[in-house]
Design an enzyme around this catalytic site. Structure first.
Site, PDB file in Angstrom:
ATOM      1  N   GLY A 215       0.643  -0.877   0.097  1.00  0.00           N
ATOM      2  CA  GLY A 215       0.082   0.143   0.065  1.00  0.00           C
ATOM      3  C   GLY A 215       0.880   1.563  -0.245  1.00  0.00           C
ATOM      4  N   ASN A 216       0.013   2.192   0.248  1.00  0.00           N
ATOM      5  CA  ASN A 216       1.359   3.731   0.150  1.00  0.00           C
ATOM      6  C   ASN A 216       0.308   4.698   1.684  1.00  0.00           C
ATOM      7  OD1 ASN A 216      -0.885   5.527  -1.065  1.00  0.00           O
ATOM      8  ND2 ASN A 216      -0.697   4.092  -2.709  1.00  0.00           N
ATOM      9  N   ARG A 217       0.833   5.698   2.144  1.00  0.00           N
ATOM     10  CA  ARG A 217       0.803   6.870   2.535  1.00  0.00           C
ATOM     11  C   ARG A 217      -0.635   7.791   2.376  1.00  0.00           C
ATOM     12  NH1 ARG A 217       4.722   5.978   6.267  1.00  0.00           N
ATOM     13  NH2 ARG A 217       6.965   5.255   5.495  1.00  0.00           N
ATOM     14  N   SER A 218      -1.454   7.025   1.223  1.00  0.00           N
ATOM     15  CA  SER A 218      -2.010   8.004   0.742  1.00  0.00           C
ATOM     16  C   SER A 218      -3.797   8.323   1.417  1.00  0.00           C
ATOM     17  CB  SER A 218      -2.460   7.944  -0.809  1.00  0.00           C
ATOM     18  OG  SER A 218      -3.441   8.818  -0.817  1.00  0.00           O
TER      19      SER A 218
END
Ligand code: C5P
Length: 424
Positions: A215-218
């Site tokens: 995933g990512n930090r958005s």
């Protein structure tokens, strides 16, 4: 408001803990009624701790309070999640074998079902007939989300994301028996009046196995701020919501998605009737080449696993290509497409130059550049961006809260749409 949260016996019961938190944090008083089967997935102690109310699934507990009558009667809203095939069948047939089904028969307010089951069970004629029966009685049955199911299979049958269920529940909680404020006439001179704006928000999650993902930090905060600003500017707004830390705003159509491929399918479908598309989501450029159907085990007798990645399609680029291929005079031909570029800079080139190259490569009309780092942008309340335009006009710098940045971008989009000069 008083909400009864019925929990059915499916693995997705664990996700309902987040839904319960959304309700309690919004100030609602929630009584959880789990079915007997669901307590094999999540125990009553969890529901008691999170709701702050006693939990039972028996009609014989608290008999002096006539719970099987009182709870349904007093509830302003009943939400059932996950609504299993079995629960939908019982509700459609009017069975009353436990506290939850009794409560559903006593409901005097709106009822919302969020189904979750395997695709075959959802598509079975019996389930579809039960759903049709419930809907014909004025009950809301959400469509399940499409994506990865418990095993190796995928398709329609995932529990809609807690944010999406929460948004649907809030829409049902609007008091209808109170005198309604008179809707002010919708001004037609708002910059985006009559336009459909599709906005992607949040970060995609690419599964590795049933429990892990890349995933990512958005956080989705900037995309949600854009959705609010577009709505305030008079647009009909559709939010393609990947994983977000914040709930979607009321009054917009929410399409929950998990992976880049799901977002692509949703974006291509949404593009057909959108005058404006804003790709604010952080889309994973790569996904694991293989998704394990079972949890990847840590073993001493084999080498540690390596993860091979394959490239995801570039949705933004594909949307631009489809727009550019559409015949002159078609509604889609004049679609305005906006991309985002989160750049970190690597000392080899200035990030503005990177962004300008990206704008040319992707071919979108506007590209919103923000510089990211571990303490910058993602999850924060503020943002500082530069809006680059394909027509080569002067880059526009904007900083402030994500709401301020959203207002500036929506206002810029309004100008682009009314600009007499051709955009390309
Ligand atoms: O290439 P990069 O990921 O920096 O591009 C960012 C922009 O492209 C964003 O608007 C993002 O939503 C979009 N994007 C996309 N599909 C991808 C990757 C990014 O639409 N696979």
């Amino acid at each position: 408001m008083r909400i009864v949260l019925g929990v059915g016996g499916g693995i997705a019961a664990y996700k309902v803990a987040s839904l319960l938190r959304l309700f309690t944090e919004a100030g609602h008083n929630v009584t959880v009624i789990p079915t007997e089967a669901s307590t094999r997935f999540v125990g009553t102690a969890t529901w008691e701790a999170l709701s702050g109310n006693p939990v039972s699934n028996s009609v014989f507990d608290g008999v002096h309070q006539v719970n099987h009558v009182r709870l349904g009667h007093e509830a302003d809203l009943i939400v059932v999640a996950p609504a299993t095939a079995d629960l939908l069948a019982k509700a459609a047939a009017g069975q009353a074998g436990d506290l939850l089904t009794n409560t559903l028969l006593m409901a005097s307010g709106p009822v919302l079902y969020a189904p979750a089951m395997h695709t075959e069970m959802w598509q079975h004629a019996a389930t579809q007939a039960n759903v049709a029966t419930l809907r014909s009685r004025g009950v809301t049955v959400l469509d399940p989300a499409v994506g990865r199911l418990t095993g190796a299979d995928s398709g329609p049958g995932r529990l809609p994301e807690p944010d999406a269920i929460f948004a649907a529940a809030l829409a049902l909680l609007q008091p209808t028996d109170l005198p309604q404020p008179i809707e002010p006439p919708q001004p037609t001179d708002l910059p985006l009046a009559g336009r459909t704006v599709t906005i992607s928000a949040g970060g995609t999650r690419e599964p590795l196995d049933p429990v892990r993902f890349l995933g990512n930090r958005s956080s989705g905060k900037q995309g949600v701020a854009l959705a609010i600003a577009a709505k305030e500017a008079g647009a009909t707004v559709r939010l393609l919501a990947a994983h977000m830390d914040v709930p979607p705003p009321a009054g917009v159509e929410v399409v929950p998605v998990e992976t880049a491929l799901e977002l692509r399918a949703a974006a291509l479908a949404a593009a057909a009737d959108s005058g404006v598309i804003i790709m604010a989501a952080a889309v994973a450029d790569f996904r694991p080449a293989e998704v394990s159907g079972t949890k990847i085990k840590k073993r001493d007798d084999t080498a540690d696993p390596t993860i091979s990645l394959v490239r995801n399609p570039d949705i933004l680029q594909e949307l631009v290509q489809l727009r550019d291929a559409s015949p002159e005079g078609s509604a889609r031909h004049d679609q305005l497409i906006v991309g985002f570029a989160a750049e970190t800079g690597d000392g080899q080139g200035d990030i503005l130059a990177y962004a300008e190259a990206k704008l040319r490569r992707k071919g979108c009309d506007l590209l919103v550049l923000n510089q990211v780092g571990t303490d910058k942008v993602f999850g924060q309340e503020t943002n500082a961006v530069v809006i680059l335009a394909r027509d080569g006009s002067e880059p526009q710098e904007t900083a402030g809260t994500k709401k301020d940045v959203a207002a500036a971008l929506i206002s810029r989009i309004g100008c682009e749409l009314t600009n007499e000069a051709p955009r390309r």
